[in-house]
Design a protein around this motif. Structure first.
Motif, PDB file in Angstrom:
ATOM      1  N   LEU A   1       0.832  -1.205   0.000  1.00  0.00           N
ATOM      2  CA  LEU A   1       0.000   0.000   0.000  1.00  0.00           C
ATOM      3  C   LEU A   1       0.863   1.250   0.000  1.00  0.00           C
ATOM      4  O   LEU A   1       1.898   1.293   0.649  1.00  0.00           O
ATOM      5  N   ILE A   2       0.417   2.261  -0.732  1.00  0.00           N
ATOM      6  CA  ILE A   2       1.075   3.562  -0.711  1.00  0.00           C
ATOM      7  C   ILE A   2       0.098   4.597  -0.159  1.00  0.00           C
ATOM      8  O   ILE A   2      -1.034   4.261   0.215  1.00  0.00           O
ATOM      9  N   LYS A   3       0.521   5.833  -0.136  1.00  0.00           N
ATOM     10  CA  LYS A   3      -0.267   6.931   0.430  1.00  0.00           C
ATOM     11  C   LYS A   3      -1.708   6.922  -0.094  1.00  0.00           C
ATOM     12  O   LYS A   3      -1.948   6.791  -1.290  1.00  0.00           O
ATOM     13  N   ASP A   4      -2.637   7.049   0.836  1.00  0.00           N
ATOM     14  CA  ASP A   4      -4.075   7.115   0.540  1.00  0.00           C
ATOM     15  C   ASP A   4      -4.642   5.817  -0.022  1.00  0.00           C
ATOM     16  O   ASP A   4      -5.678   5.831  -0.692  1.00  0.00           O
ATOM     17  N   GLU A   5      -3.994   4.693   0.251  1.00  0.00           N
ATOM     18  CA  GLU A   5      -4.569   3.399  -0.112  1.00  0.00           C
ATOM     19  C   GLU A   5      -5.015   2.663   1.148  1.00  0.00           C
ATOM     20  O   GLU A   5      -4.433   2.823   2.222  1.00  0.00           O
ATOM     21  N   PHE A   6      -6.021   1.817   0.978  1.00  0.00           N
ATOM     22  CA  PHE A   6      -6.720   1.204   2.095  1.00  0.00           C
ATOM     23  C   PHE A   6      -6.920  -0.288   1.813  1.00  0.00           C
ATOM     24  O   PHE A   6      -7.398  -0.651   0.750  1.00  0.00           O
ATOM     25  N   LEU A   7      -6.514  -1.132   2.755  1.00  0.00           N
ATOM     26  CA  LEU A   7      -6.675  -2.579   2.584  1.00  0.00           C
ATOM     27  C   LEU A   7      -7.653  -3.120   3.618  1.00  0.00           C
ATOM     28  O   LEU A   7      -7.569  -2.790   4.802  1.00  0.00           O
ATOM     29  N   THR A   8      -8.579  -3.957   3.134  1.00  0.00           N
ATOM     30  CA  THR A   8      -9.493  -4.675   4.016  1.00  0.00           C
ATOM     31  C   THR A   8      -9.217  -6.164   3.864  1.00  0.00           C
ATOM     32  O   THR A   8      -9.163  -6.676   2.744  1.00  0.00           O
ATOM     33  N   TYR A   9      -9.038  -6.851   5.001  1.00  0.00           N
ATOM     34  CA  TYR A   9      -8.754  -8.286   4.972  1.00  0.00           C
ATOM     35  C   TYR A   9      -9.837  -9.043   5.728  1.00  0.00           C
ATOM     36  O   TYR A   9     -10.193  -8.688   6.858  1.00  0.00           O
ATOM     37  N   ASP A  10     -10.381 -10.077   5.089  1.00  0.00           N
ATOM     38  CA  ASP A  10     -11.386 -10.925   5.699  1.00  0.00           C
ATOM     39  C   ASP A  10     -10.673 -12.103   6.378  1.00  0.00           C
ATOM     40  O   ASP A  10     -10.080 -12.947   5.699  1.00  0.00           O
ATOM     41  N   LYS A  11     -10.723 -12.160   7.707  1.00  0.00           N
ATOM     42  CA  LYS A  11      -9.992 -13.188   8.453  1.00  0.00           C
ATOM     43  C   LYS A  11     -10.550 -14.588   8.223  1.00  0.00           C
ATOM     44  O   LYS A  11      -9.814 -15.579   8.293  1.00  0.00           O
ATOM     45  N   ILE A  12     -11.837 -14.686   7.948  1.00  0.00           N
ATOM     46  CA  ILE A  12     -12.465 -15.992   7.775  1.00  0.00           C
ATOM     47  C   ILE A  12     -12.264 -16.523   6.359  1.00  0.00           C
ATOM     48  O   ILE A  12     -11.811 -17.647   6.150  1.00  0.00           O
TER      49      ILE A  12
END
Length: 314
Positions: free
Chosen positions: A214-225
């Motif tokens: 990820l770089i500036k102004d990027e967003f990561l969502t991770y699903d644990k399941i």
């Protein structure tokens, strides 16, 4: 694995009853014995000594097979086997017994509380409500590692080229950086983990693979399941201060490159020693900051069309 389980496995190995996988595991353990510095308390040593004595006495009382006389070599072999079992058992037992290092610090916030934590390298962590962070009082010489056990935290990491900074989470997600600022949300009750980069660049991974950079102004969502990750652009969550006090141009460039994920070069290597004292904000564009820095030293700069590459010259 407990000490007793380790001994049982090792006994299977000596009796030639271990599977190929078990044999490989034992041989890997044994190969590391000389590298381990095992220190035990006096009471623990006494227990180990008693265990060895019992094993040896039992072995010595066994009747020799096929009428052969019990030889010294046989005794030495049994003693060595028992020693391997006990020593490896100690190693595994020690490695798998949770130990709370004296150097470790844990900070917990209440349901409506926020805390600012300054780490030994100058990095700053802003903990949100109901958060739990564990970190060493003093970082190791070759790395910087902390664990966000619960909650939300904003990290403003001091850039150190030779000491990467890693944030571990109890959900198995790791965030690695050299120097940047980012936000992490990791609640055990939620199925998602969120990582948002404010400045710089971070690498996010789980135990199996890298989930993305990820770089500036990027967003990561991770699903644990489901174990999937999605990356998208997001508006800046916050802004950080970029302070330089007597910093060389080389140091300023290094910081800006990590904050904005850009490349800056100098047309003349003699410019690296020029010093600057100024305070900026990540709210400002890199062009705006470079314009001010260059004006301080009567320099000029040019940027590429994609605003990712710059050159400073006289």
């Amino acid at each position: 694995m407990t000490e007793e389980q380790a001994k049982e496995l090792l006994q299977k190995y000596l009796n030639k009853q271990a599977s190929p996988q078990e044999r490989k595991k034992v041989e890997e353990w044994y190969a590391t014995l000389n590298q381990e510095n095992i220190e035990l308390a006096a009471d623990r040593k006494a227990v180990i000594g008693e265990q060895m004595l019992v094993h040896l006495q039992i072995a010595m009382r066994q009747k020799p097979k096929h009428g052969k006389v019990f030889k010294l070599q046989s005794f030495i072999g049994i003693a060595a086997a028992v020693l391997i079992i006990i020593t490896l058992g100690i190693s595994i037992w020690k490695l798998n017994t949770p130990v709370k290092p004296e150097n470790q610090v844990t900070v917990v916030t209440g349901s409506t509380e926020r805390k600012r934590v300054t780490l030994s390298d100058g990095s700053v962590v802003l903990l949100g409500p109901s958060a739990k962070l564990s970190y060493p009082k003093v970082f190791a010489s070759n790395n910087r590692q902390v664990t966000l056990k619960e909650g939300e935290a904003f990290f403003d990491i001091a850039h150190q080229e030779k000491r990467p900074f890693t944030v571990y989470t109890t959900s198995g997600i790791d965030i690695k950086v050299l120097g940047t600022s980012f936000n992490v949300k990791s609640y055990q009750a939620s199925k998602h983990i969120e990582v948002a980069v404010v400045t710089g660049k971070v690498t996010v991974s789980n135990k199996k693979k890298s989930l993305g950079t990820l770089i500036k102004d990027e967003f990561l969502t991770y699903d644990k399941i489901e174990e999937w990750a999605a990356i998208r652009k997001t508006k800046a969550l916050t802004f950080v201060e970029l302070a330089f006090e007597g910093a060389t141009l080389e140091q300023v460039i290094t910081k800006l490159q990590y904050v904005y994920s850009i490349r800056i070069s100098l047309s003349d290597s003699t410019l690296v020693k020029l010093k600057s004292t100024a305070v900026f904000s990540s709210r400002q564009s890199p062009e705006e900051i470079l314009d001010i820095i260059c004006s301080l030293h009567h320099l000029k700069f040019n940027g590429s069309k994609n605003h990712k590459t710059f050159i400073i010259y006289r």
